[in-house]
Design a protein around this motif. Structure first.
Motif, PDB file in Angstrom:
ATOM      1  N   ALA A   1      -2.628  46.954   4.932  1.00  0.00           N
ATOM      2  CA  ALA A   1      -3.509  47.822   5.570  1.00  0.00           C
ATOM      3  C   ALA A   1      -4.618  46.592   5.414  1.00  0.00           C
ATOM      4  O   ALA A   1      -4.749  45.720   4.848  1.00  0.00           O
ATOM      5  N   GLY A   2      -5.506  47.012   6.563  1.00  0.00           N
ATOM      6  CA  GLY A   2      -6.717  46.065   6.657  1.00  0.00           C
ATOM      7  C   GLY A   2      -7.899  46.863   7.373  1.00  0.00           C
ATOM      8  O   GLY A   2      -7.734  48.034   8.127  1.00  0.00           O
ATOM      9  N   LEU A   3      -9.060  45.946   7.418  1.00  0.00           N
ATOM     10  CA  LEU A   3     -10.196  46.720   7.861  1.00  0.00           C
ATOM     11  C   LEU A   3     -10.967  45.428   8.492  1.00  0.00           C
ATOM     12  O   LEU A   3     -11.466  44.641   7.617  1.00  0.00           O
ATOM     13  N   ASP A   4     -11.625  45.467   9.775  1.00  0.00           N
ATOM     14  CA  ASP A   4     -12.692  44.595   9.922  1.00  0.00           C
ATOM     15  C   ASP A   4     -13.862  45.229  10.597  1.00  0.00           C
ATOM     16  O   ASP A   4     -13.759  46.582  10.800  1.00  0.00           O
ATOM     17  N   GLU A   5     -14.613  44.519  11.322  1.00  0.00           N
ATOM     18  CA  GLU A   5     -15.710  45.273  11.938  1.00  0.00           C
ATOM     19  C   GLU A   5     -15.428  45.951  13.282  1.00  0.00           C
ATOM     20  O   GLU A   5     -16.307  46.975  13.699  1.00  0.00           O
ATOM     21  N   THR A   6     -14.248  45.994  13.790  1.00  0.00           N
ATOM     22  CA  THR A   6     -13.720  46.767  14.976  1.00  0.00           C
ATOM     23  C   THR A   6     -12.606  47.718  14.902  1.00  0.00           C
ATOM     24  O   THR A   6     -12.354  48.380  15.766  1.00  0.00           O
ATOM     25  N   GLU A   7     -11.754  47.423  13.897  1.00  0.00           N
ATOM     26  CA  GLU A   7     -10.547  48.034  13.818  1.00  0.00           C
ATOM     27  C   GLU A   7     -10.023  48.546  12.281  1.00  0.00           C
ATOM     28  O   GLU A   7     -10.249  47.815  11.555  1.00  0.00           O
ATOM     29  N   ILE A   8      -9.133  49.555  12.171  1.00  0.00           N
ATOM     30  CA  ILE A   8      -8.441  49.757  11.054  1.00  0.00           C
ATOM     31  C   ILE A   8      -7.194  49.429  11.324  1.00  0.00           C
ATOM     32  O   ILE A   8      -6.198  49.667  12.442  1.00  0.00           O
ATOM     33  N   THR A   9      -6.385  48.884  10.577  1.00  0.00           N
ATOM     34  CA  THR A   9      -4.929  48.125  10.727  1.00  0.00           C
ATOM     35  C   THR A   9      -3.960  48.673   9.558  1.00  0.00           C
ATOM     36  O   THR A   9      -4.242  48.862   8.215  1.00  0.00           O
ATOM     37  N   PHE A  10      -2.793  48.888  10.049  1.00  0.00           N
ATOM     38  CA  PHE A  10      -1.726  49.066   9.206  1.00  0.00           C
ATOM     39  C   PHE A  10      -0.477  47.913   9.647  1.00  0.00           C
ATOM     40  O   PHE A  10      -0.461  47.924  10.604  1.00  0.00           O
ATOM     41  N   GLY A  11       0.248  47.749   8.464  1.00  0.00           N
ATOM     42  CA  GLY A  11       1.388  47.010   8.962  1.00  0.00           C
ATOM     43  C   GLY A  11       2.421  47.017   7.981  1.00  0.00           C
ATOM     44  O   GLY A  11       2.431  47.602   6.853  1.00  0.00           O
ATOM     45  N   ALA A  12       3.485  46.583   8.406  1.00  0.00           N
ATOM     46  CA  ALA A  12       4.588  46.244   7.513  1.00  0.00           C
ATOM     47  C   ALA A  12       5.809  45.066   7.735  1.00  0.00           C
ATOM     48  O   ALA A  12       5.462  44.265   8.757  1.00  0.00           O
ATOM     49  N   GLY A  13       6.438  44.260   6.801  1.00  0.00           N
ATOM     50  CA  GLY A  13       6.938  43.173   7.032  1.00  0.00           C
ATOM     51  C   GLY A  13       8.224  43.192   6.272  1.00  0.00           C
ATOM     52  O   GLY A  13       8.480  43.839   4.978  1.00  0.00           O
ATOM     53  N   TYR A  14       9.392  42.624   6.986  1.00  0.00           N
ATOM     54  CA  TYR A  14      10.593  42.781   6.384  1.00  0.00           C
ATOM     55  C   TYR A  14      11.408  41.285   6.505  1.00  0.00           C
ATOM     56  O   TYR A  14      11.442  40.801   7.533  1.00  0.00           O
ATOM     57  N   LYS A  15      11.837  40.865   5.564  1.00  0.00           N
ATOM     58  CA  LYS A  15      12.638  39.392   5.358  1.00  0.00           C
ATOM     59  C   LYS A  15      13.969  39.680   5.169  1.00  0.00           C
ATOM     60  O   LYS A  15      14.515  40.592   4.471  1.00  0.00           O
ATOM     61  N   PHE A  16      14.783  38.957   5.943  1.00  0.00           N
ATOM     62  CA  PHE A  16      16.198  39.414   6.083  1.00  0.00           C
ATOM     63  C   PHE A  16      16.960  38.044   6.059  1.00  0.00           C
ATOM     64  O   PHE A  16      16.724  36.982   6.994  1.00  0.00           O
ATOM     65  N   LEU A  17      18.325  38.038   5.792  1.00  0.00           N
ATOM     66  CA  LEU A  17      19.060  37.109   5.851  1.00  0.00           C
ATOM     67  C   LEU A  17      18.619  35.646   5.435  1.00  0.00           C
ATOM     68  O   LEU A  17      18.828  34.566   6.043  1.00  0.00           O
ATOM     69  N   LYS A  18      17.566  35.747   4.377  1.00  0.00           N
ATOM     70  CA  LYS A  18      16.707  34.654   3.867  1.00  0.00           C
ATOM     71  C   LYS A  18      15.963  33.873   4.690  1.00  0.00           C
ATOM     72  O   LYS A  18      14.900  33.527   4.312  1.00  0.00           O
ATOM     73  N   HIS A  19      16.388  33.677   6.179  1.00  0.00           N
ATOM     74  CA  HIS A  19      15.552  32.809   6.876  1.00  0.00           C
ATOM     75  C   HIS A  19      14.701  33.434   8.067  1.00  0.00           C
ATOM     76  O   HIS A  19      14.043  32.953   8.715  1.00  0.00           O
ATOM     77  N   TYR A  20      14.861  34.832   8.081  1.00  0.00           N
ATOM     78  CA  TYR A  20      14.213  35.781   9.231  1.00  0.00           C
ATOM     79  C   TYR A  20      13.086  36.661   8.580  1.00  0.00           C
ATOM     80  O   TYR A  20      13.359  37.320   7.683  1.00  0.00           O
ATOM     81  N   LYS A  21      12.156  36.797   9.564  1.00  0.00           N
ATOM     82  CA  LYS A  21      10.984  37.853   8.945  1.00  0.00           C
ATOM     83  C   LYS A  21      10.567  38.535  10.223  1.00  0.00           C
ATOM     84  O   LYS A  21      10.204  37.879  11.198  1.00  0.00           O
ATOM     85  N   VAL A  22      10.537  39.663  10.119  1.00  0.00           N
ATOM     86  CA  VAL A  22       9.847  40.529  11.239  1.00  0.00           C
ATOM     87  C   VAL A  22       8.529  41.168  10.808  1.00  0.00           C
ATOM     88  O   VAL A  22       8.655  42.122   9.639  1.00  0.00           O
ATOM     89  N   ASP A  23       7.489  41.333  11.472  1.00  0.00           N
ATOM     90  CA  ASP A  23       6.166  41.635  11.131  1.00  0.00           C
ATOM     91  C   ASP A  23       5.734  42.564  12.083  1.00  0.00           C
ATOM     92  O   ASP A  23       5.858  42.470  13.358  1.00  0.00           O
ATOM     93  N   TYR A  24       5.114  43.839  11.780  1.00  0.00           N
ATOM     94  CA  TYR A  24       4.535  44.764  12.521  1.00  0.00           C
ATOM     95  C   TYR A  24       3.118  45.188  12.247  1.00  0.00           C
ATOM     96  O   TYR A  24       2.886  45.482  10.755  1.00  0.00           O
ATOM     97  N   SER A  25       2.350  45.314  13.043  1.00  0.00           N
ATOM     98  CA  SER A  25       0.868  45.981  12.776  1.00  0.00           C
ATOM     99  C   SER A  25       0.582  46.959  13.819  1.00  0.00           C
ATOM    100  O   SER A  25       1.126  46.782  14.965  1.00  0.00           O
ATOM    101  N   LEU A  26      -0.140  47.759  13.597  1.00  0.00           N
ATOM    102  CA  LEU A  26      -0.739  49.096  14.180  1.00  0.00           C
ATOM    103  C   LEU A  26      -2.112  49.073  13.976  1.00  0.00           C
ATOM    104  O   LEU A  26      -2.700  49.076  12.939  1.00  0.00           O
ATOM    105  N   SER A  27      -2.873  48.907  15.152  1.00  0.00           N
ATOM    106  CA  SER A  27      -4.269  49.084  15.041  1.00  0.00           C
ATOM    107  C   SER A  27      -4.999  50.270  15.777  1.00  0.00           C
ATOM    108  O   SER A  27      -4.483  50.562  16.884  1.00  0.00           O
ATOM    109  N   SER A  28      -5.935  50.638  15.450  1.00  0.00           N
ATOM    110  CA  SER A  28      -7.038  51.567  16.303  1.00  0.00           C
ATOM    111  C   SER A  28      -8.165  51.085  16.473  1.00  0.00           C
ATOM    112  O   SER A  28      -8.895  50.757  15.445  1.00  0.00           O
TER     113      SER A  28
END
Length: 418
Positions: free
Chosen positions: A251-278
């Motif tokens: 989760a995060g916050l700056d002067e313009t937006e509130i954000t949420f996110g998640a990340g998942y590492k798989f097969l040791k070498h790969y990672k996918v990250d996602y964030s959602l902001s308003s």
């Protein structure tokens, strides 16, 4: 005939992105949009952490603490035919330092061009691009430094221009619990000329701090940013929590937006990250809407510390009385100390191996504690830690191994002795 140009869409599309950043009208505002879904999910409070390839963007000194080769890619669809792209790679070299390369592009298409008599002149595009070439290395003890050299390219209608600049960064990691970052953006300010107008990018100073608790399972971050102009200070806050070893929520916050996110590492070498902001444009213009960002990271080779167990389940009273812990420890600088801990479910160290110089290739654990007594059935974590000549600590992820004295005699399991 004079060309130009009013662009209705500018007020609804490309500018909307800049407005959302609160930096509309500032030269180079497209470089405030952020980089990588991980940092975006943490409100872009990343100067004091900067431990992945997006360090090129936030704080080049952060590259010095990275070990495996990394490649991060992100493509985001924004508003009104506007797209944002980010790509970054980092490559460490033994005893030399780490090199980085990044590309940023914010572009909008299908603008409605008009002459001063409001005659249609067809559609056109706008794009802002930047290429970063980075280098970082450890200076002394926990202090590292980095530099970006960058090329800025802008294109509007049939006009285009380019400029060159530089950023500097410092990273101070006094312990495994906290790190500090300082980044001076545009210490050599790019100046881009479009037609008759030249825009010079402002210098921006960023200071960040990151906490690392419970073995880096909880990471709060804070950035304070000041542009050398009459603009106010900006504050950015982020939080990353690992409820599971390979799963992060943010989760995060700056002067313009509130954000949420998640990340998942798989097969040791790969990672996918996602964030959602308003994003909120302003009190007058209201909320711009939700934005989804996804980035993909590939990590391989380079320098790493890890440990693997085979078999992952055994019984000190069965036919497979022990497990072999295979150790891989490759660091940028010579190893001076190493330690392998086996930790029970209560987070108590039951068995510890240690030494100076390089660690052995493997260690056989017989399921006994430091007193020579068999440990109880359950799941144990094996964590390898090495310290190099600069005092930098490199720690592996947790390798799980299970002890069970009541397994059935099935293929792939343990045969118990009679």
């Amino acid at each position: 005939m004079k060309k130009l140009l009013l662009v209705i869409s500018i007020l609804t599309a490309f500018s909307a992105v800049s407005l959302a950043n609160g930096d509309y009208g500032t030269p180079g505002e497209f470089l405030n949009w952020g980089a990588g879904a991980r940092s975006l999910g943490m409100g872009k409070a990343f100067t004091g952490l900067a431990d992945d390839a997006s360090a090129v963007y936030y704080n080049p000194a952060g590259l010095a603490q990275q070990n495996p080769y990394q490649l991060t890619l992100m493509h985001v669809l924004l508003y009104e035919d506007t797209m944002y792209d980010f790509a970054a790679a980092s490559v460490p070299f033994s005893g030399v330092g780490t090199f980085g390369l990044a590309y940023v592009r914010l572009g909008s298409s299908n603008f409605d061009g008009r002459s001063e008599l409001w005659e249609a002149m067809g559609n056109f595009d706008i794009s802002n691009q930047a290429i970063f070439i980075s280098y970082a290395r450890d200076i002394v003890g926990p202090l590292s430094a980095g530099i970006n050299l960058k090329v800025i390219m802008e294109s509007v209608f049939d006009k285009s221009g380019a400029g060159y600049g530089a950023d500097l960064g410092l990273m101070f990691v006094p312990s495994e619990y906290v790190s500090f970052g300082l980044s001076v953006i545009n210490v050599l300010p790019p100046a881009v000329k479009l037609d008759t107008m030249t825009e010079t990018f402002p210098m921006v100073i960023k200071f960040g701090i990151a906490g690392k608790f419970l073995g880096e399972r909880i990471i709060p971050t804070l950035d304070v940013e000041k542009e050398l102009s009459n603009k106010d200070l900006k504050f950015k806050m982020g939080l990353e929590v690992y409820p599971l070893n390979d799963l992060a929520i943010r989760a995060g916050l700056d002067e313009t937006e509130i954000t949420f996110g998640a990340g998942y590492k798989f097969l040791k070498h790969y990672k996918v990250d996602y964030s959602l902001s308003s994003q909120e444009l302003s009190q007058q213009l209201g909320v711009l809407g939700m934005t989804h960002r996804v980035s993909f990271t590939f990590m391989f080779g380079g320098f790493d510390v890890n440990v693997s167990a085979e078999p992952k389940i055994f019984s000190p009273v069965g036919t497979r009385k022990n497990t072999t812990l295979t150790i891989y420890a490759s660091t940028k600088y010579p190893i001076t100390e190493w330690e392998l801990n086996i930790i029970n479910e209560d987070d108590d160290v039951v068995r510890s191996y240690s030494g100076d110089d390089n660690p052995p290739v493997s260690i056989i654990w017989d399921g006994k504690d430091d007193r020579g007594l068999p440990v109880s059935d359950g799941e144990y974590k094996c964590v390898m830690k090495v310290i190099d000549k600069n005092g930098k600590v490199n720690e592996s992820g947790a390798e799980s191994v299970k002890i069970s004295s009541a397994l059935l005699n099935q293929p792939g399991t343990i045969e118990l002795e009679e």
